[in-house]
Design a protein around this motif. Structure first.
Motif, PDB file in Angstrom:
ATOM      1  N   UNK A  93      43.574  39.907  42.227  1.00  0.00           N
ATOM      2  CA  UNK A  93      42.148  39.866  42.547  1.00  0.00           C
ATOM      3  C   UNK A  93      41.310  39.863  41.269  1.00  0.00           C
ATOM      4  N   UNK A  94      41.704  40.664  40.284  1.00  0.00           N
ATOM      5  CA  UNK A  94      40.981  40.682  39.007  1.00  0.00           C
ATOM      6  C   UNK A  94      41.086  39.326  38.304  1.00  0.00           C
ATOM      7  N   UNK A  95      42.254  38.708  38.379  1.00  0.00           N
ATOM      8  CA  UNK A  95      42.432  37.383  37.779  1.00  0.00           C
ATOM      9  C   UNK A  95      41.556  36.354  38.487  1.00  0.00           C
ATOM     10  N   UNK A  96      41.530  36.389  39.818  1.00  0.00           N
ATOM     11  CA  UNK A  96      40.688  35.452  40.569  1.00  0.00           C
ATOM     12  C   UNK A  96      39.212  35.674  40.260  1.00  0.00           C
ATOM     13  N   UNK A  97      38.795  36.941  40.135  1.00  0.00           N
ATOM     14  CA  UNK A  97      37.405  37.243  39.766  1.00  0.00           C
ATOM     15  C   UNK A  97      37.048  36.597  38.431  1.00  0.00           C
ATOM     16  N   UNK A  98      37.923  36.766  37.463  1.00  0.00           N
ATOM     17  CA  UNK A  98      37.654  36.259  36.113  1.00  0.00           C
ATOM     18  C   UNK A  98      37.652  34.729  36.076  1.00  0.00           C
ATOM     19  N   UNK A  99      38.636  34.130  36.735  1.00  0.00           N
ATOM     20  CA  UNK A  99      38.709  32.663  36.751  1.00  0.00           C
ATOM     21  C   UNK A  99      37.504  32.076  37.487  1.00  0.00           C
TER      22      UNK A  99
END
Length: 250
Positions: A93-99
């Motif tokens: 989820x953190x990766x998707x937020x950043x991307x």
């Protein structure tokens, strides 16, 4: 070579398996501990099981004396599975937020309302055309805002959903996003590989092989094979001796 897409699919496909495994009885496994560690784990597990059953019996007797405790007892959870799920979900989820912050464009703005008292239309036809255009642009803006391909920072923020959204970005699927850069693809690949490795280890669905630091008496190296639900098996590359649970064969 395993691709980022495969790692992301592993997360999406096996997430329900993690939910089921979290409530199942613990299956003893010890790949990576070596054969001695594995056998020691079995002995420790027997001791722990006896101690657990003793405390469980005492707990059940206390419940029998308590008339408030009615109905089915909850199934014991496997905490290491829950820890895996929390770690994987947080990372994806953190990766998707950043991307999404970098590649996802902002929603289309709806058209502003025209103040007809200040700038009235000259004819009814002009007013009708403007109203139809404003309605079309409003519909397009709303459709873009609720586009299911758009990543959202509230609401549905689960590991499988994040994995599938990142998979769409990796595979350059249509959506309100620009193409990923090489660094962004590498970032997703790193997170996806870590998530898949954690899931496979928790579910014991990946075959593994390691060589122990200690050598056999003959001087040969000892390879340990395990994973995929199988107990570990040790093999001496020098003399060919094999060790397995409860078995030692030349």
């Amino acid at each position: 070579m395993t691709t980022t897409a495969t790692h992301l699919r592993t997360t999406a496909l096996h997430w329900s398996d993690l939910h089921e495994a979290a409530g199942q009885p613990v299956t003893i496994g010890a790949f990576g501990l070596g054969l001695r560690g594995y056998l020691a784990r079995l002995d420790a597990a027997d001791t722990e099981q006896i101690e657990y059953e003793r405390h469980q019996a005492a707990h059940l007797r206390s419940l029998e004396r308590d008339p408030v405790q009615l109905g089915d007892r909850p199934v014991p959870v496997r905490l290491h599975i829950l820890d895996t799920m929390r770690a994987v979900e947080a990372a994806l989820v953190a990766c998707a937020d950043d991307i999404a912050h970098h590649v996802q464009r902002a929603p289309i703005s709806p058209p502003p309302a025209r103040r007809t008292a200040v700038a009235p239309y000259l004819t009814q036809r002009e007013a009708d055309i403007a109203a139809a255009d404003r309605k079309r642009r409003t519909q397009l803006a709303h459709a873009d805002l609720v586009d299911p391909r758009r990543w959202r920072y509230t609401g549905r923020r689960t590991a499988p959903y994040a994995a599938l959204w990142l998979l769409a970005r990796i595979e350059r699927a249509p959506g309100p996003c620009r193409r990923l850069t090489t660094d962004e693809e590498h970032r997703i690949g790193t997170v996806a590989a870590g998530a898949a490795e954690r899931i496979e280890r928790a579910l014991d669905i990946a075959a593994q092989r390691r060589t122990l630091e200690q050598l056999h008496d003959c001087g040969g190296a000892i390879d340990v094979h395990g994973g995929e639900g199988r107990p570990p098996v040790a093999h001496c590359t020098g003399c060919g001796r094999i060790w397995a649970e409860g078995v030692a064969a030349a």
